[in-house]
Design a protein around this motif. Structure first.
Motif, mmCIF file in Angstrom:
data_model
loop_
_atom_site.group_PDB
_atom_site.id
_atom_site.type_symbol
_atom_site.label_atom_id
_atom_site.label_comp_id
_atom_site.label_asym_id
_atom_site.label_seq_id
_atom_site.Cartn_x
_atom_site.Cartn_y
_atom_site.Cartn_z
ATOM 1 N N CYS A 146 42.612 40.090 30.797
ATOM 2 C CA CYS A 146 41.832 40.072 32.177
ATOM 3 C C CYS A 146 40.455 40.463 31.872
ATOM 4 C CB CYS A 146 42.404 40.822 33.276
ATOM 5 S SG CYS A 146 41.658 40.621 34.943
ATOM 6 N N SER A 147 39.325 39.763 32.290
ATOM 7 C CA SER A 147 38.199 40.009 32.049
ATOM 8 C C SER A 147 37.611 41.127 33.025
ATOM 9 C CB SER A 147 37.232 38.841 32.462
ATOM 10 O OG SER A 147 37.432 38.171 33.625
ATOM 11 N N PHE A 148 38.558 41.773 34.210
ATOM 12 C CA PHE A 148 38.036 42.562 34.859
ATOM 13 C C PHE A 148 38.658 43.794 34.469
ATOM 14 C CE2 PHE A 148 37.759 38.648 37.646
ATOM 15 C CZ PHE A 148 36.333 38.711 37.483
ATOM 16 N N ALA A 163 41.930 35.900 40.067
ATOM 17 C CA ALA A 163 41.403 35.584 41.315
ATOM 18 C C ALA A 163 41.487 36.563 42.169
ATOM 19 C CB ALA A 163 41.981 34.240 41.608
ATOM 20 N N SER A 164 42.447 37.427 42.132
ATOM 21 C CA SER A 164 42.836 38.437 43.101
ATOM 22 C C SER A 164 42.765 39.816 42.525
ATOM 23 C CB SER A 164 44.207 38.100 43.668
ATOM 24 O OG SER A 164 45.389 38.445 42.736
ATOM 25 N N CYS A 165 41.892 40.040 41.392
ATOM 26 C CA CYS A 165 41.788 41.192 40.702
ATOM 27 C C CYS A 165 40.905 42.063 41.362
ATOM 28 C CB CYS A 165 41.621 41.020 38.997
ATOM 29 S SG CYS A 165 41.627 42.599 38.235
ATOM 30 N N LEU A 226 29.838 43.865 41.120
ATOM 31 C CA LEU A 226 30.912 43.291 41.315
ATOM 32 C C LEU A 226 31.281 42.487 42.672
ATOM 33 C CD1 LEU A 226 33.287 46.114 39.702
ATOM 34 C CD2 LEU A 226 32.658 43.952 38.583
ATOM 35 N N SER A 227 32.045 41.631 42.611
ATOM 36 C CA SER A 227 32.504 40.884 43.958
ATOM 37 C C SER A 227 33.852 41.482 44.530
ATOM 38 C CB SER A 227 32.886 39.563 43.690
ATOM 39 O OG SER A 227 32.073 38.649 43.841
ATOM 40 N N MET A 228 33.861 42.675 44.831
ATOM 41 C CA MET A 228 34.728 43.458 45.346
ATOM 42 C C MET A 228 35.114 43.081 46.726
ATOM 43 S SD MET A 228 35.975 45.252 42.756
ATOM 44 C CE MET A 228 36.878 46.373 43.372
ATOM 45 N N SER A 229 36.375 43.210 47.216
ATOM 46 C CA SER A 229 36.683 43.039 48.527
ATOM 47 C C SER A 229 37.917 44.077 48.675
ATOM 48 C CB SER A 229 37.325 41.711 48.812
ATOM 49 O OG SER A 229 38.307 41.416 48.028
#
Length: 320
Positions: A146-148, A163-165, A226-229
């Motif tokens: 995983c790239s994250f 997609a959900s990491c 990051l595109s954190m949610s």
């Protein structure tokens, strides 16, 4: 006063730094580009899979095995590194191999360096998918990272996981230890830390790198990069609470489903009752129609003279 560096000394230090980076980059090969994780097509069943000694689907041996360490398919005998000497002869196929790796299930050539080093530095030694928990021997696909969060992923789950990491386990971006905004995020623990609580006495921060996570030691990243949610509680299985005694918290879902099924059965019973009543009404209507026809037959010969109902109005009466 320290001595001033000369031009030759500066060049030598820069050269040593570049050589050090080149050696580090050679050791850190991308997992997708490593020879033991290369893509291979079976000679017999023509199925695409990871580089293996035997086909995962039909168990056939490949004609041109690939070394899991150096990636070569033919030994040219340019050096005396070969364990099996073959002077003046190029060896291919099973004459080139020397062992099978227990971790990546791929051939290793008969070179002394490959045989002595690959088992210790095999990148798939502890490769287990973080989603389905399958190892290399349990599926035929390749292994990715995983790239994250940099965890291992199989070929089936890599896109769905990535997609959900970048979803935190909390409902806000606040630090897990205080109420301040978390500026550093650990993508393995799925938690945010502020500048004070990201410091750890166990894991030391390397120079020029982001501080490690105080929980797992994985390198953190800036939350703003990051595109954190955050986590959202909008799924049916999470509405049951902690005391849900069903499988994975689905007990409330099955209860609601059974209640809906019971309501549907009650509606069907009511519908059957309504249909029976409608049938009775239809029978009564047919009986009423027969009685009406009998009554009209009795009063058909009755003459009441000129009436308003027969089409004569009072102003149409002739004057005497």
């Amino acid at each position: 006063m320290p001595k001033k560096k000369t031009g030759a000394r500066k060049k030598a230090e820069n050269r040593r730094e570049r050589e050090k980076q080149i050696r580090a980059s050679r050791a850190n090969i991308d997992l997708a580009k490593h020879p033991c994780n290369a893509s291979m097509e079976c000679d017999k069943c023509q199925r695409r899979q990871k580089n293996r000694a035997f086909c995962y689907f039909c168990n056939s041996v490949q004609k041109l095995p690939i070394c899991a360490q150096c990636g070569k398919t033919k030994c040219m005998m340019k050096s005396s590194d070969c364990v099996i000497k073959h002077a003046g002869v190029y060896s291919t196929g099973l004459a080139m191999v020397g062992a099978i790796c227990d971790f990546c299930e791929a051939w290793v050539c008969h070179g002394r360096k490959c045989l002595s080093t690959h088992a210790c530095i095999c990148p798939l030694a502890d490769a287990e998918c973080i989603e389905c928990e399958r190892s290399v021997w349990d599926h035929g696909g390749r292994i990715f990272a995983c790239s994250f969060c940099h965890n291992f992923l199989c070929e089936d789950d890599q896109f769905e996981h990535q997609a959900s990491c970048q979803v935190l386990e909390a409902e806000t971006f606040k630090c897990v230890s205080c109420n301040r905004l978390g500026q550093h995020s650990c993508l393995r623990c799925k938690a945010c830390f502020c500048d004070d609580h990201v410091r750890s006495k166990v894991f030391k921060q390397e120079k020029g790198k982001e501080p490690p996570c105080p929980k797992c030691g994985h390198e953190t990243q800036q939350t703003k990069d990051l595109s954190m949610s955050t986590r959202s509680l909008k799924f049916g299985r999470q509405t049951g609470g902690e005391d849900a005694d069903g499988a994975s918290g689905y007990d409330a879902y099955w209860k609601s489903l059974s209640s809906k099924a019971g309501d549907a059965g009650d509606h069907e019973d009511e519908y059957d009752e309504y249909e029976a009543e409608d049938d009775d009404d239809d029978d009564n209507d047919e009986g009423g129609k027969d009685s009406d026809t009998d009554t009209t037959d009795v009063f058909s010969n009755l003459n009441l003279g000129r009436t308003y109902a027969s089409g004569y109005a009072h102003y149409e009466e002739p004057e005497d």
